[in-house]
Design a protein around this motif. Structure first.
Motif, PDB file in Angstrom:
ATOM      1  N   HIS A 135       0.782  -1.136  -0.128  1.00 41.85           N
ATOM      2  CA  HIS A 135       0.096  -0.188   0.324  1.00 41.85           C
ATOM      3  C   HIS A 135       0.922   1.091  -0.138  1.00 41.85           C
ATOM      4  CE1 HIS A 135      -3.989  -2.604   0.731  1.00 41.85           C
ATOM      5  NE2 HIS A 135      -2.829  -3.179   1.761  1.00 41.85           N
ATOM      6  N   ASP A 136       1.813   1.126   0.404  1.00 38.86           N
ATOM      7  CA  ASP A 136       2.963   2.400   0.339  1.00 38.86           C
ATOM      8  C   ASP A 136       3.817   2.453  -0.411  1.00 38.86           C
ATOM      9  OD1 ASP A 136       2.497   2.869   3.686  1.00 38.86           O
ATOM     10  OD2 ASP A 136       3.979   1.203   3.893  1.00 38.86           O
ATOM     11  N   LEU A 137       3.269   1.992  -1.106  1.00 39.08           N
ATOM     12  CA  LEU A 137       4.836   1.809  -2.543  1.00 39.08           C
ATOM     13  C   LEU A 137       3.611   2.171  -3.335  1.00 39.08           C
ATOM     14  CD1 LEU A 137       6.589  -1.606  -2.519  1.00 39.08           C
ATOM     15  CD2 LEU A 137       7.993   1.181  -1.895  1.00 39.08           C
ATOM     16  N   GLU A 138       2.103   1.709  -3.390  1.00 42.70           N
ATOM     17  CA  GLU A 138       0.945   2.483  -4.188  1.00 42.70           C
ATOM     18  C   GLU A 138       1.168   3.199  -4.191  1.00 42.70           C
ATOM     19  OE1 GLU A 138      -3.280   1.328  -4.539  1.00 42.70           O
ATOM     20  OE2 GLU A 138      -2.360  -0.485  -3.804  1.00 42.70           O
ATOM     21  N   VAL A 139       1.062   4.324  -2.959  1.00 44.69           N
ATOM     22  CA  VAL A 139       0.816   5.895  -2.927  1.00 44.69           C
ATOM     23  C   VAL A 139       1.598   6.608  -2.838  1.00 44.69           C
ATOM     24  CG1 VAL A 139      -1.130   4.958  -1.727  1.00 44.69           C
ATOM     25  CG2 VAL A 139       1.042   6.009  -0.470  1.00 44.69           C
ATOM     26  N   LEU A 140       2.928   6.258  -2.911  1.00 43.23           N
ATOM     27  CA  LEU A 140       3.935   6.728  -3.435  1.00 43.23           C
ATOM     28  C   LEU A 140       4.206   6.837  -4.820  1.00 43.23           C
ATOM     29  CD1 LEU A 140       6.268   5.468  -0.377  1.00 43.23           C
ATOM     30  CD2 LEU A 140       6.484   7.797  -1.398  1.00 43.23           C
ATOM     31  N   GLN A 141       3.795   5.293  -5.924  1.00 43.88           N
ATOM     32  CA  GLN A 141       3.924   5.613  -7.107  1.00 43.88           C
ATOM     33  C   GLN A 141       5.081   5.111  -7.330  1.00 43.88           C
ATOM     34  OE1 GLN A 141       2.247   9.041  -9.424  1.00 43.88           O
ATOM     35  NE2 GLN A 141       0.211   9.231  -7.971  1.00 43.88           N
ATOM     36  N   ILE A 142       5.768   4.195  -6.546  1.00 46.22           N
ATOM     37  CA  ILE A 142       7.261   3.590  -7.154  1.00 46.22           C
ATOM     38  C   ILE A 142       6.882   2.431  -6.895  1.00 46.22           C
ATOM     39  CG2 ILE A 142       8.145   5.173  -5.861  1.00 46.22           C
ATOM     40  CD1 ILE A 142       9.540   4.440  -3.486  1.00 46.22           C
ATOM     41  N   SER A 143       7.927   1.585  -7.329  1.00 47.57           N
ATOM     42  CA  SER A 143       8.216   0.174  -7.560  1.00 47.57           C
ATOM     43  C   SER A 143       9.670  -0.102  -6.590  1.00 47.57           C
ATOM     44  CB  SER A 143       8.123  -0.750  -8.505  1.00 47.57           C
ATOM     45  OG  SER A 143       9.187  -0.238  -9.618  1.00 47.57           O
ATOM     46  N   HIS A 144       9.595  -1.084  -5.573  1.00 52.09           N
ATOM     47  CA  HIS A 144      10.673  -1.960  -5.829  1.00 52.09           C
ATOM     48  C   HIS A 144      11.071  -3.334  -5.913  1.00 52.09           C
ATOM     49  CE1 HIS A 144      14.150  -0.113  -2.759  1.00 52.09           C
ATOM     50  NE2 HIS A 144      14.388  -2.171  -2.000  1.00 52.09           N
ATOM     51  N   PRO A 145      12.221  -3.315  -5.855  1.00 51.24           N
ATOM     52  CA  PRO A 145      12.723  -5.054  -6.252  1.00 51.24           C
ATOM     53  C   PRO A 145      11.760  -5.525  -5.702  1.00 51.24           C
ATOM     54  CG  PRO A 145      14.641  -3.711  -7.122  1.00 51.24           C
ATOM     55  CD  PRO A 145      13.833  -2.568  -6.131  1.00 51.24           C
ATOM     56  N   GLU A 146      11.517  -7.002  -5.971  1.00 52.34           N
ATOM     57  CA  GLU A 146      10.616  -7.691  -4.646  1.00 52.34           C
ATOM     58  C   GLU A 146      11.830  -8.612  -4.022  1.00 52.34           C
ATOM     59  OE1 GLU A 146       8.020 -11.894  -4.931  1.00 52.34           O
ATOM     60  OE2 GLU A 146       7.224  -9.614  -7.115  1.00 52.34           O
ATOM     61  N   HIS A 147      13.107  -8.844  -4.261  1.00 52.45           N
ATOM     62  CA  HIS A 147      14.314  -9.568  -3.650  1.00 52.45           C
ATOM     63  C   HIS A 147      14.286  -8.623  -2.942  1.00 52.45           C
ATOM     64  CE1 HIS A 147      16.343  -7.320  -6.815  1.00 52.45           C
ATOM     65  NE2 HIS A 147      17.450  -8.362  -6.228  1.00 52.45           N
ATOM     66  N   MET A 148      14.148  -7.397  -2.963  1.00 53.66           N
ATOM     67  CA  MET A 148      14.770  -6.157  -2.215  1.00 53.66           C
ATOM     68  C   MET A 148      13.715  -5.199  -0.847  1.00 53.66           C
ATOM     69  SD  MET A 148      17.719  -4.911  -4.659  1.00 53.66           S
ATOM     70  CE  MET A 148      18.620  -3.706  -2.862  1.00 53.66           C
ATOM     71  N   ILE A 149      12.609  -6.878  -1.036  1.00 53.70           N
ATOM     72  CA  ILE A 149      11.546  -6.065   0.333  1.00 53.70           C
ATOM     73  C   ILE A 149      11.214  -7.247   1.172  1.00 53.70           C
ATOM     74  CG2 ILE A 149       9.409  -5.924   0.244  1.00 53.70           C
ATOM     75  CD1 ILE A 149       9.311  -4.630  -2.219  1.00 53.70           C
ATOM     76  N   ARG A 150      11.477  -6.297   2.451  1.00 53.40           N
ATOM     77  CA  ARG A 150      11.253  -7.313   3.899  1.00 53.40           C
ATOM     78  C   ARG A 150       9.971  -6.932   4.448  1.00 53.40           C
ATOM     79  NH1 ARG A 150      14.551  -8.994   0.470  1.00 53.40           N
ATOM     80  NH2 ARG A 150      16.203  -9.780   1.551  1.00 53.40           N
ATOM     81  N   ASP A 151       8.892  -7.794   4.173  1.00 48.80           N
ATOM     82  CA  ASP A 151       7.348  -7.109   4.412  1.00 48.80           C
ATOM     83  C   ASP A 151       7.268  -7.712   5.783  1.00 48.80           C
ATOM     84  OD1 ASP A 151       4.461  -6.039   4.595  1.00 48.80           O
ATOM     85  OD2 ASP A 151       4.394  -5.479   2.577  1.00 48.80           O
ATOM     86  N   THR A 152       7.222  -7.539   7.086  1.00 51.58           N
ATOM     87  CA  THR A 152       6.171  -8.184   8.284  1.00 51.58           C
ATOM     88  C   THR A 152       5.103  -8.650   8.036  1.00 51.58           C
ATOM     89  OG1 THR A 152       6.277  -6.298   9.257  1.00 51.58           O
ATOM     90  CG2 THR A 152       8.586  -7.721   9.698  1.00 51.58           C
ATOM     91  N   SER A 153       4.845  -7.530   7.246  1.00 49.96           N
ATOM     92  CA  SER A 153       3.109  -8.169   7.074  1.00 49.96           C
ATOM     93  C   SER A 153       2.931  -9.693   6.209  1.00 49.96           C
ATOM     94  CB  SER A 153       1.942  -7.446   6.753  1.00 49.96           C
ATOM     95  OG  SER A 153       2.090  -6.885   4.902  1.00 49.96           O
ATOM     96  N   LEU A 154       3.597  -9.839   5.760  1.00 50.03           N
ATOM     97  CA  LEU A 154       4.279 -11.027   4.459  1.00 50.03           C
ATOM     98  C   LEU A 154       4.386 -12.196   5.724  1.00 50.03           C
ATOM     99  CD1 LEU A 154       4.084  -9.358   1.143  1.00 50.03           C
ATOM    100  CD2 LEU A 154       1.694 -10.179   2.459  1.00 50.03           C
ATOM    101  N   ARG A 155       5.262 -12.130   6.863  1.00 54.27           N
ATOM    102  CA  ARG A 155       5.933 -12.968   6.756  1.00 54.27           C
ATOM    103  C   ARG A 155       5.651 -14.441   7.509  1.00 54.27           C
ATOM    104  NH1 ARG A 155      11.153 -15.597   6.456  1.00 54.27           N
ATOM    105  NH2 ARG A 155      11.458 -16.372   8.602  1.00 54.27           N
ATOM    106  N   TRP A 156       4.222 -13.878   8.558  1.00 56.71           N
ATOM    107  CA  TRP A 156       3.615 -14.686   9.376  1.00 56.71           C
ATOM    108  C   TRP A 156       2.292 -14.392   9.330  1.00 56.71           C
ATOM    109  CZ3 TRP A 156       7.595 -11.467  11.063  1.00 56.71           C
ATOM    110  CH2 TRP A 156       8.553 -11.692  11.613  1.00 56.71           C
ATOM    111  N   LYS A 157       1.894 -15.371   9.375  1.00 57.97           N
ATOM    112  CA  LYS A 157      -0.045 -15.537  10.124  1.00 57.97           C
ATOM    113  C   LYS A 157      -0.204 -16.656  10.902  1.00 57.97           C
ATOM    114  CE  LYS A 157      -0.633 -14.910   5.167  1.00 57.97           C
ATOM    115  NZ  LYS A 157      -1.819 -13.657   5.127  1.00 57.97           N
ATOM    116  N   VAL A 158      -1.221 -16.091  11.433  1.00 54.44           N
ATOM    117  CA  VAL A 158      -2.404 -15.781  13.038  1.00 54.44           C
ATOM    118  C   VAL A 158      -3.150 -16.046  12.830  1.00 54.44           C
ATOM    119  CG1 VAL A 158      -2.840 -14.544  15.272  1.00 54.44           C
ATOM    120  CG2 VAL A 158      -0.441 -13.213  13.818  1.00 54.44           C
ATOM    121  N   LYS A 159      -3.056 -17.551  13.773  1.00 64.79           N
ATOM    122  CA  LYS A 159      -4.602 -18.184  13.676  1.00 64.79           C
ATOM    123  C   LYS A 159      -5.553 -18.047  14.541  1.00 64.79           C
ATOM    124  CE  LYS A 159      -6.799 -22.506  14.173  1.00 64.79           C
ATOM    125  NZ  LYS A 159      -6.451 -23.843  13.324  1.00 64.79           N
TER     126      LYS A 159
END
Length: 152
Positions: A78-102
């Motif tokens: 969402h942050d990248l979307e509103v900034l209208q920028i892209s970043h190489p996927e292999h250089m992104i560490r998104d803590t919202s995607l790392r874990w899932k909670v039951k």
């Protein structure tokens, strides 16, 4: 981010370096008519952005800061979307995607507040919301789990 009739727009950018030091924290002049400041979530009030910097200038600065850097954060899509920028996927560490909670019978994306409490033992996002606090917390979550994260 704040809300307009067309959706979310950028209102503040906060970036910390790998040591947790704030290297960029800017309010952004709205590019559209704001209809929802989302103050409880964004921490933004009208007075914060009325004299903010121009979007194009802030965007250019962010692109320069992020070039060839690993980007750590929570909900970065969402942050990248509103900034209208892209970043190489292999250089992104998104803590919202790392874990899932039951929760009940479903797996859900954990909030940054939950991860900070569970992994760091700290409470964040109490009272006035701060994007700097969020940036620091996401970095600390990543650094705590970096060895396991990078090996997987």
């Amino acid at each position: 981010m704040v809300g307009t009739r067309r959706g979310s727009i950028l209102a503040r950018v906060s970036i910390v370096n790998s040591k947790g030091e704030t290297i960029c924290d800017k309010f952004v002049k709205p590019t559209g008519k704001v209809i929802d400041y989302r103050t409880s979530v964004s921490g933004i009030r009208p007075r914060d952005i009325e004299n903010g910097e121009e979007f194009a200038k802030v965007r250019k600065e962010v692109v320069k800061i992020l070039k060839n850097k690993i980007l750590v954060g929570h909900g970065l899509e969402h942050d990248l979307e509103v900034l209208q920028i892209s970043h190489p996927e292999h250089m992104i560490r998104d803590t919202s995607l790392r874990w899932k909670v039951k929760e009940s019978s479903k797996l859900r994306t954990p909030s940054l507040k939950f991860l900070a409490k569970r992994l760091l033992g700290v409470t964040i996002q109490e009272g006035e919301h701060s994007s700097v606090e969020d940036a620091k917390a996401a970095l600390q979550v990543y650094l705590k789990e970096r060895t396991n994260w990078e090996s997987s």
